[in-house]
Design a protein around this motif. Structure first.
Motif, PDB file in Angstrom:
ATOM      1  N   SER A   1      15.362 -17.323   3.653  1.00  0.00           N
ATOM      2  CA  SER A   1      14.536 -18.495   3.953  1.00  0.00           C
ATOM      3  C   SER A   1      13.932 -18.372   5.351  1.00  0.00           C
ATOM      4  O   SER A   1      12.821 -18.838   5.590  1.00  0.00           O
ATOM      5  CB  SER A   1      15.310 -19.799   3.788  1.00  0.00           C
ATOM      6  OG  SER A   1      16.215 -20.012   4.832  1.00  0.00           O
ATOM      7  N   ARG A   2      14.638 -17.711   6.247  1.00  0.00           N
ATOM      8  CA  ARG A   2      14.061 -17.472   7.577  1.00  0.00           C
ATOM      9  C   ARG A   2      12.901 -16.484   7.486  1.00  0.00           C
ATOM     10  O   ARG A   2      11.918 -16.614   8.209  1.00  0.00           O
ATOM     11  CB  ARG A   2      15.129 -16.989   8.551  1.00  0.00           C
ATOM     12  CG  ARG A   2      16.002 -18.151   8.998  1.00  0.00           C
ATOM     13  CD  ARG A   2      16.892 -17.802  10.126  1.00  0.00           C
ATOM     14  NE  ARG A   2      17.418 -19.045  10.714  1.00  0.00           N
ATOM     15  CZ  ARG A   2      18.107 -19.086  11.812  1.00  0.00           C
ATOM     16  NH1 ARG A   2      18.373 -17.975  12.481  1.00  0.00           N
ATOM     17  NH2 ARG A   2      18.537 -20.242  12.288  1.00  0.00           N
ATOM     18  N   ARG A   3      13.007 -15.509   6.612  1.00  0.00           N
ATOM     19  CA  ARG A   3      11.892 -14.592   6.370  1.00  0.00           C
ATOM     20  C   ARG A   3      10.695 -15.392   5.847  1.00  0.00           C
ATOM     21  O   ARG A   3       9.567 -15.186   6.289  1.00  0.00           O
ATOM     22  CB  ARG A   3      12.288 -13.530   5.348  1.00  0.00           C
ATOM     23  CG  ARG A   3      11.073 -12.754   4.810  1.00  0.00           C
ATOM     24  CD  ARG A   3      11.520 -11.699   3.881  1.00  0.00           C
ATOM     25  NE  ARG A   3      12.386 -11.098   4.751  1.00  0.00           N
ATOM     26  CZ  ARG A   3      13.024  -9.944   4.805  1.00  0.00           C
ATOM     27  NH1 ARG A   3      12.946  -9.244   4.037  1.00  0.00           N
ATOM     28  NH2 ARG A   3      13.787  -9.462   5.654  1.00  0.00           N
ATOM     29  N   ALA A   4      10.937 -16.307   4.930  1.00  0.00           N
ATOM     30  CA  ALA A   4       9.852 -17.135   4.404  1.00  0.00           C
ATOM     31  C   ALA A   4       9.233 -17.974   5.514  1.00  0.00           C
ATOM     32  O   ALA A   4       8.010 -18.120   5.590  1.00  0.00           O
ATOM     33  CB  ALA A   4      10.369 -18.040   3.281  1.00  0.00           C
ATOM     34  N   LEU A   5      10.068 -18.518   6.409  1.00  0.00           N
ATOM     35  CA  LEU A   5       9.568 -19.321   7.516  1.00  0.00           C
ATOM     36  C   LEU A   5       8.690 -18.485   8.446  1.00  0.00           C
ATOM     37  O   LEU A   5       7.603 -18.915   8.847  1.00  0.00           O
ATOM     38  CB  LEU A   5      10.743 -19.937   8.282  1.00  0.00           C
ATOM     39  CG  LEU A   5      10.427 -20.832   9.467  1.00  0.00           C
ATOM     40  CD1 LEU A   5       9.504 -21.975   9.081  1.00  0.00           C
ATOM     41  CD2 LEU A   5      11.728 -21.382  10.056  1.00  0.00           C
ATOM     42  N   LEU A   6       9.129 -17.282   8.768  1.00  0.00           N
ATOM     43  CA  LEU A   6       8.335 -16.407   9.641  1.00  0.00           C
ATOM     44  C   LEU A   6       7.002 -16.039   8.998  1.00  0.00           C
ATOM     45  O   LEU A   6       5.945 -16.106   9.644  1.00  0.00           O
ATOM     46  CB  LEU A   6       9.119 -15.129   9.966  1.00  0.00           C
ATOM     47  CG  LEU A   6      10.325 -15.283  10.882  1.00  0.00           C
ATOM     48  CD1 LEU A   6      11.094 -13.965  10.962  1.00  0.00           C
ATOM     49  CD2 LEU A   6       9.919 -15.759  12.264  1.00  0.00           C
ATOM     50  N   ARG A   7       7.039 -15.665   7.755  1.00  0.00           N
ATOM     51  CA  ARG A   7       5.810 -15.225   7.086  1.00  0.00           C
ATOM     52  C   ARG A   7       4.870 -16.390   6.807  1.00  0.00           C
ATOM     53  O   ARG A   7       3.657 -16.262   6.968  1.00  0.00           O
ATOM     54  CB  ARG A   7       6.156 -14.447   5.826  1.00  0.00           C
ATOM     55  CG  ARG A   7       6.820 -13.128   6.183  1.00  0.00           C
ATOM     56  CD  ARG A   7       7.044 -12.254   5.010  1.00  0.00           C
ATOM     57  NE  ARG A   7       7.561 -10.960   5.452  1.00  0.00           N
ATOM     58  CZ  ARG A   7       8.030 -10.050   4.645  1.00  0.00           C
ATOM     59  NH1 ARG A   7       8.045 -10.255   3.341  1.00  0.00           N
ATOM     60  NH2 ARG A   7       8.480  -8.907   5.114  1.00  0.00           N
ATOM     61  N   ALA A   8       5.424 -17.517   6.400  1.00  0.00           N
ATOM     62  CA  ALA A   8       4.577 -18.694   6.180  1.00  0.00           C
ATOM     63  C   ALA A   8       3.980 -19.174   7.494  1.00  0.00           C
ATOM     64  O   ALA A   8       2.838 -19.629   7.534  1.00  0.00           O
ATOM     65  CB  ALA A   8       5.374 -19.809   5.516  1.00  0.00           C
ATOM     66  N   GLY A   9       4.753 -19.045   8.574  1.00  0.00           N
ATOM     67  CA  GLY A   9       4.227 -19.389   9.894  1.00  0.00           C
ATOM     68  C   GLY A   9       3.046 -18.523  10.265  1.00  0.00           C
ATOM     69  O   GLY A   9       2.055 -19.003  10.826  1.00  0.00           O
ATOM     70  N   ALA A  10       3.115 -17.242   9.952  1.00  0.00           N
ATOM     71  CA  ALA A  10       2.004 -16.328  10.224  1.00  0.00           C
ATOM     72  C   ALA A  10       0.786 -16.695   9.380  1.00  0.00           C
ATOM     73  O   ALA A  10      -0.350 -16.668   9.867  1.00  0.00           O
ATOM     74  CB  ALA A  10       2.422 -14.885   9.957  1.00  0.00           C
ATOM     75  N   ILE A  11       1.015 -17.063   8.140  1.00  0.00           N
ATOM     76  CA  ILE A  11      -0.091 -17.474   7.258  1.00  0.00           C
ATOM     77  C   ILE A  11      -0.722 -18.756   7.789  1.00  0.00           C
ATOM     78  O   ILE A  11      -1.948 -18.887   7.842  1.00  0.00           O
ATOM     79  CB  ILE A  11       0.391 -17.654   5.803  1.00  0.00           C
ATOM     80  CG1 ILE A  11       0.800 -16.296   5.210  1.00  0.00           C
ATOM     81  CG2 ILE A  11      -0.690 -18.316   4.945  1.00  0.00           C
ATOM     82  CD1 ILE A  11       1.537 -16.391   3.883  1.00  0.00           C
ATOM     83  N   ALA A  12       0.117 -19.717   8.201  1.00  0.00           N
ATOM     84  CA  ALA A  12      -0.401 -20.982   8.742  1.00  0.00           C
ATOM     85  C   ALA A  12      -1.231 -20.732   9.992  1.00  0.00           C
ATOM     86  O   ALA A  12      -2.307 -21.316  10.162  1.00  0.00           O
ATOM     87  CB  ALA A  12       0.758 -21.936   9.038  1.00  0.00           C
ATOM     88  N   LYS A  13      -0.755 -19.865  10.856  1.00  0.00           N
ATOM     89  CA  LYS A  13      -1.482 -19.562  12.086  1.00  0.00           C
ATOM     90  C   LYS A  13      -2.824 -18.906  11.774  1.00  0.00           C
ATOM     91  O   LYS A  13      -3.854 -19.257  12.355  1.00  0.00           O
ATOM     92  CB  LYS A  13      -0.641 -18.644  12.972  1.00  0.00           C
ATOM     93  CG  LYS A  13      -1.244 -18.377  14.321  1.00  0.00           C
ATOM     94  CD  LYS A  13      -0.305 -17.570  15.197  1.00  0.00           C
ATOM     95  CE  LYS A  13      -0.908 -17.364  16.569  1.00  0.00           C
ATOM     96  NZ  LYS A  13      -0.006 -16.628  17.455  1.00  0.00           N
ATOM     97  N   ALA A  14      -2.825 -17.975  10.822  1.00  0.00           N
ATOM     98  CA  ALA A  14      -4.054 -17.255  10.472  1.00  0.00           C
ATOM     99  C   ALA A  14      -5.080 -18.150   9.786  1.00  0.00           C
ATOM    100  O   ALA A  14      -6.285 -17.934   9.931  1.00  0.00           O
ATOM    101  CB  ALA A  14      -3.724 -16.061   9.579  1.00  0.00           C
ATOM    102  N   THR A  15      -4.614 -19.150   9.055  1.00  0.00           N
ATOM    103  CA  THR A  15      -5.531 -19.996   8.288  1.00  0.00           C
ATOM    104  C   THR A  15      -5.788 -21.352   8.932  1.00  0.00           C
ATOM    105  O   THR A  15      -6.654 -22.100   8.477  1.00  0.00           O
ATOM    106  CB  THR A  15      -4.972 -20.250   6.869  1.00  0.00           C
ATOM    107  OG1 THR A  15      -3.721 -20.940   6.976  1.00  0.00           O
ATOM    108  CG2 THR A  15      -4.804 -18.953   6.101  1.00  0.00           C
TER     109      THR A  15
END
Length: 146
Positions: free
Chosen positions: A18-32
């Motif tokens: 779930s921390r991996r999901a948080l990191l990756r979703a955070g990157a997606i949120a930042k990019a979009t």
């Protein structure tokens, strides 16, 4: 075709996936430029039904859930992830994640997959599988590297 993401909801339970999901979703949120929402669900099941608990037991479960959510928010901050809003819910994980996704109008739900085997999935069910099947929006599942 352009895909616009305005709200991403991450289900976090403190596990490595779930921390991996948080990191990756955070990157997606930042990019979009999407808002990032994080939910942690304090598990209440047929075995921990609040109707069968006294208020001290329920309060203890809720306090533990709040602590876990706070730890996830600290982890996000330490890793440069901007969380727009955090949500603490009590209940079944899949139901609460799906319900919140509907309430906030999430464009995507991000979850980690613990990689349960077939026997565990049959005996215990799978929150990730249920969320994928019933979510009101796209779901992205981040798997373990192993």
């Amino acid at each position: 075709m352009t895909i616009e993401l305005k709200k991403i909801l991450v289900a976090s339970d403190g596990s490595k996936n779930s921390r991996r999901a948080l990191l990756r979703a955070g990157a997606i949120a930042k990019a979009t430029g999407a808002d990032l929402h994080v939910i942690h669900v304090g598990l209440l099941s047929r075995y921990t039904n609040p109707d069968q608990m006294n208020s001290n037991q329920y309060d203890r479960l809720k306090t533990e859930a709040r602590s876990r959510l706070d730890n996830e928010l600290e982890f996000a901050e330490e890793n440069g992830i901007k969380v727009t809003k955090s949500h603490l819910r009590m209940g079944r994980v899949d139901s609460e994640v799906i319900r919140l996704g509907e309430e906030i109008g999430a464009d995507m739900i991000a979850i980690g997959n613990r990689g349960m085997g077939a026997l565990e999935r049959i005996l215990l069910g799978s929150d990730a599988e249920s969320i994928v099947r019933h979510a009101p929006c796209d779901v992205i599942v981040f798997r373990d590297d192993e």
